[in-house]
Design an enzyme around this catalytic site. Structure first.
Site, PDB file in Angstrom:
ATOM      1  N   CYS A 105       4.275  -6.627  -2.146  1.00  0.00           N
ATOM      2  CA  CYS A 105       3.924  -5.456  -2.948  1.00  0.00           C
ATOM      3  C   CYS A 105       4.885  -4.278  -2.680  1.00  0.00           C
ATOM      4  CB  CYS A 105       2.470  -5.086  -2.665  1.00  0.00           C
ATOM      5  SG  CYS A 105       1.659  -4.147  -3.972  1.00  0.00           S
ATOM      6  N   HIS A 106       4.365  -3.146  -2.206  1.00  0.00           N
ATOM      7  CA  HIS A 106       5.206  -1.979  -1.926  1.00  0.00           C
ATOM      8  C   HIS A 106       5.992  -2.104  -0.622  1.00  0.00           C
ATOM      9  CE1 HIS A 106       2.624  -0.297  -5.054  1.00  0.00           C
ATOM     10  NE2 HIS A 106       3.437   0.737  -5.149  1.00  0.00           N
ATOM     11  N   GLY A 118       0.833  -1.197   0.000  1.00  0.00           N
ATOM     12  CA  GLY A 118       0.000   0.000   0.000  1.00  0.00           C
ATOM     13  C   GLY A 118       0.870   1.250   0.000  1.00  0.00           C
ATOM     14  N   ARG A 119       0.311   2.359   0.458  1.00  0.00           N
ATOM     15  CA  ARG A 119       1.053   3.619   0.455  1.00  0.00           C
ATOM     16  C   ARG A 119       1.919   3.802   1.688  1.00  0.00           C
ATOM     17  NH1 ARG A 119      -3.282   7.312  -0.875  1.00  0.00           N
ATOM     18  NH2 ARG A 119      -2.202   8.868   0.368  1.00  0.00           N
ATOM     19  N   TYR A 157       5.779  -5.422  -6.139  1.00  0.00           N
ATOM     20  CA  TYR A 157       4.982  -4.816  -7.204  1.00  0.00           C
ATOM     21  C   TYR A 157       5.970  -4.278  -8.235  1.00  0.00           C
ATOM     22  CZ  TYR A 157       1.401  -2.122  -9.575  1.00  0.00           C
ATOM     23  OH  TYR A 157       0.551  -1.630 -10.518  1.00  0.00           O
ATOM     24  N   GLU A 208       6.095   3.781   1.714  1.00  0.00           N
ATOM     25  CA  GLU A 208       6.861   4.881   1.119  1.00  0.00           C
ATOM     26  C   GLU A 208       7.136   6.003   2.116  1.00  0.00           C
ATOM     27  OE1 GLU A 208       4.747   6.504  -2.191  1.00  0.00           O
ATOM     28  OE2 GLU A 208       3.294   7.574  -0.937  1.00  0.00           O
TER      29      GLU A 208
END
Length: 201
Positions: free
Chosen positions: A119-120, A89-90, A139, A93
Protein backbone atom coordinates in the site's frame (compact mmCIF):
# COMPACT_ATOMS: atom_id res chain seq x y z
CA UNK A 1 13.15 -24.17 8.19
CA UNK A 2 15.78 -21.63 9.19
CA UNK A 3 14.10 -18.94 11.28
CA UNK A 4 14.74 -15.40 10.04
CA UNK A 5 14.94 -12.13 11.94
CA UNK A 6 12.70 -9.52 10.36
CA UNK A 7 12.52 -5.76 10.97
CA UNK A 8 9.21 -3.93 10.61
CA UNK A 9 9.16 -0.12 10.27
CA UNK A 10 5.99 1.45 11.67
CA UNK A 11 4.67 4.74 13.02
CA UNK A 12 1.51 6.27 14.39
CA UNK A 13 -1.52 5.60 12.18
CA UNK A 14 0.10 2.69 10.39
CA UNK A 15 -2.73 0.73 8.72
CA UNK A 16 -4.21 -1.64 11.31
CA UNK A 17 -4.41 -4.86 9.24
CA UNK A 18 -1.12 -4.16 7.49
CA UNK A 19 0.81 -4.14 10.76
CA UNK A 20 -1.16 -6.68 12.80
CA UNK A 21 -1.49 -9.45 10.20
CA UNK A 22 2.13 -9.73 8.99
CA UNK A 23 3.47 -9.19 12.52
CA UNK A 24 1.49 -12.15 13.82
CA UNK A 25 1.62 -14.38 10.71
CA UNK A 26 5.40 -14.20 10.31
CA UNK A 27 5.86 -15.11 13.97
CA UNK A 28 3.34 -17.92 13.62
CA UNK A 29 5.58 -19.69 11.09
CA UNK A 30 8.63 -19.32 13.33
CA UNK A 31 10.30 -16.05 12.36
CA UNK A 32 11.30 -13.29 14.79
CA UNK A 33 9.71 -9.91 14.01
CA UNK A 34 10.86 -6.66 15.60
CA UNK A 35 8.45 -3.75 15.13
CA UNK A 36 10.09 -0.36 15.66
CA UNK A 37 9.07 3.28 15.39
CA UNK A 38 11.33 6.36 15.30
CA UNK A 39 11.65 8.02 18.71
CA UNK A 40 9.85 5.15 20.49
CA UNK A 41 11.00 2.23 22.63
CA UNK A 42 9.97 -1.38 23.15
CA UNK A 43 6.75 -1.52 25.17
CA UNK A 44 5.47 1.81 23.85
CA UNK A 45 2.53 1.90 21.47
CA UNK A 46 1.62 3.33 18.10
CA UNK A 47 -1.94 4.10 17.12
CA UNK A 48 -3.29 2.41 14.02
CA UNK A 49 -5.84 3.43 11.41
CA UNK A 50 -8.32 1.22 9.59
CA UNK A 51 -8.43 2.00 5.87
CA UNK A 52 -11.45 0.61 4.05
CA UNK A 53 -12.88 0.69 0.55
CA UNK A 54 -16.54 1.66 0.73
CA UNK A 55 -17.31 3.07 -2.70
CA UNK A 56 -15.89 6.57 -2.22
CA UNK A 57 -13.28 8.14 -4.48
CA UNK A 58 -10.59 7.17 -1.97
CA UNK A 59 -10.35 4.96 1.12
CA UNK A 60 -12.08 5.84 4.36
CA UNK A 61 -10.13 6.04 7.61
CA UNK A 62 -11.24 5.03 11.09
CA UNK A 63 -9.43 4.58 14.42
CA UNK A 64 -7.82 1.17 14.83
CA UNK A 65 -6.16 -0.67 17.70
CA UNK A 66 -3.12 0.37 19.67
CA UNK A 67 -0.11 -1.69 18.56
CA UNK A 68 2.67 -2.42 21.05
CA UNK A 69 6.24 -2.12 19.77
CA UNK A 70 8.53 -4.97 20.76
CA UNK A 71 11.90 -3.38 19.96
CA UNK A 72 13.59 0.01 20.35
CA UNK A 73 14.31 2.05 17.21
CA UNK A 74 17.53 3.59 18.57
CA UNK A 75 18.98 0.12 19.17
CA UNK A 76 18.40 -1.26 15.66
CA UNK A 77 21.48 -2.91 14.13
CA UNK A 78 20.52 -3.59 10.51
CA UNK A 79 23.27 -6.17 10.10
CA UNK A 80 21.44 -8.53 12.46
CA UNK A 81 18.26 -8.61 10.35
CA UNK A 82 17.49 -10.83 7.37
CA UNK A 83 14.51 -8.95 5.91
CA UNK A 84 12.38 -5.80 6.09
CA UNK A 85 8.60 -5.28 6.18
CA UNK A 86 7.00 -1.89 5.50
CA UNK A 87 3.25 -1.66 6.18
CA UNK A 88 1.12 1.13 4.74
CA UNK A 89 -1.30 3.59 6.27
CA UNK A 90 -0.32 7.15 7.14
CA UNK A 91 2.99 6.25 8.81
CA UNK A 92 5.19 5.96 5.67
CA UNK A 93 4.51 9.54 4.55
CA UNK A 94 6.14 10.98 7.68
CA UNK A 95 8.63 8.35 8.87
CA UNK A 96 10.30 8.78 5.47
CA UNK A 97 11.39 12.22 6.73
CA UNK A 98 13.65 10.48 9.26
CA UNK A 99 17.17 10.08 7.86
CA UNK A 100 17.87 6.92 9.85
CA UNK A 101 14.70 5.30 8.49
CA UNK A 102 15.96 6.01 4.96
CA UNK A 103 19.39 4.59 5.77
CA UNK A 104 17.85 1.44 7.24
CA UNK A 105 15.71 0.99 4.13
CA UNK A 106 18.69 1.48 1.81
CA UNK A 107 20.69 -1.16 3.71
CA UNK A 108 18.14 -3.86 2.88
CA UNK A 109 17.97 -2.81 -0.77
CA UNK A 110 21.73 -2.50 -1.23
CA UNK A 111 22.43 -5.88 0.40
CA UNK A 112 19.62 -7.53 -1.59
CA UNK A 113 17.81 -8.72 1.54
CA UNK A 114 14.09 -9.50 1.15
CA UNK A 115 11.78 -6.48 1.41
CA UNK A 116 7.98 -6.67 1.65
CA UNK A 117 6.07 -3.40 1.24
CA UNK A 118 2.35 -2.86 0.88
CA UNK A 119 0.00 0.00 0.00
CA UNK A 120 1.52 3.35 1.10
CA UNK A 121 4.69 1.57 2.24
CA UNK A 122 6.05 2.24 -1.25
CA UNK A 123 6.28 5.95 -0.30
CA UNK A 124 9.18 5.01 1.97
CA UNK A 125 10.93 2.96 -0.71
CA UNK A 126 10.53 5.84 -3.17
CA UNK A 127 11.95 8.34 -0.67
CA UNK A 128 14.91 6.02 -0.03
CA UNK A 129 15.50 5.93 -3.81
CA UNK A 130 15.64 2.13 -4.02
CA UNK A 131 12.98 1.50 -6.70
CA UNK A 132 15.04 2.27 -9.82
CA UNK A 133 14.12 -0.27 -12.51
CA UNK A 134 11.99 -2.38 -10.14
CA UNK A 135 8.60 -3.80 -11.13
CA UNK A 136 6.33 -3.07 -8.19
CA UNK A 137 2.86 -2.04 -7.15
CA UNK A 138 1.29 0.11 -4.43
CA UNK A 139 -1.94 1.81 -3.55
CA UNK A 140 -2.77 3.57 -6.85
CA UNK A 141 -2.48 7.05 -5.31
CA UNK A 142 1.21 6.25 -4.64
CA UNK A 143 1.95 5.44 -8.29
CA UNK A 144 3.38 8.92 -9.00
CA UNK A 145 5.88 8.41 -6.14
CA UNK A 146 6.91 5.04 -7.56
CA UNK A 147 7.37 6.40 -11.09
CA UNK A 148 9.22 9.52 -9.91
CA UNK A 149 11.68 7.22 -8.12
CA UNK A 150 12.33 5.27 -11.32
CA UNK A 151 10.19 2.27 -10.46
CA UNK A 152 7.93 0.51 -12.95
CA UNK A 153 4.48 0.81 -11.34
CA UNK A 154 2.24 -2.11 -12.30
CA UNK A 155 -1.50 -1.86 -11.68
CA UNK A 156 -2.84 -5.22 -10.52
CA UNK A 157 -5.99 -6.43 -8.71
CA UNK A 158 -6.14 -5.35 -5.07
CA UNK A 159 -5.76 -8.96 -3.89
CA UNK A 160 -2.62 -9.75 -5.91
CA UNK A 161 1.12 -9.22 -5.35
CA UNK A 162 4.25 -8.68 -7.47
CA UNK A 163 7.72 -10.10 -6.93
CA UNK A 164 10.84 -8.57 -8.48
CA UNK A 165 13.98 -10.16 -7.10
CA UNK A 166 14.15 -9.39 -3.38
CA UNK A 167 11.13 -7.03 -3.49
CA UNK A 168 7.55 -8.17 -2.80
CA UNK A 169 4.80 -5.54 -3.12
CA UNK A 170 1.00 -5.41 -3.04
CA UNK A 171 -1.68 -2.70 -3.45
CA UNK A 172 -3.43 -3.05 -0.07
CA UNK A 173 -4.46 -5.43 2.72
CA UNK A 174 -6.87 -7.56 0.62
CA UNK A 175 -3.65 -9.00 -0.89
CA UNK A 176 -2.28 -10.25 2.44
CA UNK A 177 -2.54 -13.96 1.63
CA UNK A 178 -0.72 -13.59 -1.70
CA UNK A 179 1.73 -10.95 -0.46
CA UNK A 180 2.78 -12.96 2.58
CA UNK A 181 2.93 -16.24 0.63
CA UNK A 182 5.26 -14.64 -1.93
CA UNK A 183 7.35 -13.04 0.82
CA UNK A 184 7.78 -16.42 2.52
CA UNK A 185 9.05 -17.85 -0.78
CA UNK A 186 11.62 -15.07 -1.08
CA UNK A 187 12.62 -15.71 2.55
CA UNK A 188 13.10 -19.38 1.71
CA UNK A 189 10.43 -20.47 4.19
CA UNK A 190 8.84 -23.80 3.33
CA UNK A 191 5.58 -24.79 4.97
CA UNK A 192 4.78 -28.47 4.66
CA UNK A 193 1.24 -29.80 4.49
CA UNK A 194 1.38 -33.44 5.62
CA UNK A 195 -1.34 -35.71 4.31
CA UNK A 196 -4.17 -36.24 6.75
CA UNK A 197 -4.32 -39.92 7.57
CA UNK A 198 -7.54 -41.48 6.38
CA UNK A 199 -9.38 -43.47 8.98
CA UNK A 200 -11.29 -46.37 7.53
CA UNK A 201 -14.59 -47.14 9.17
Amino acid sequence: MVAKKILMLVGDFVEDYEVMVPFQALQMVGHTVHAVCPDKKAGEKVRTAVHDFEGDQTYTEKPGHNFTLNATFAEVNVNTYDALVIPGGRAPEYIRLNQQVLEITRHFAQTNKPIAAICHGLQLLAAADVLQGKNCTAYPACSPDVRAAGGNYVQIPVDEAIVDGNLVTAPAWPAHSRWLAEFLKVLGTKIEHPEIAKVSG
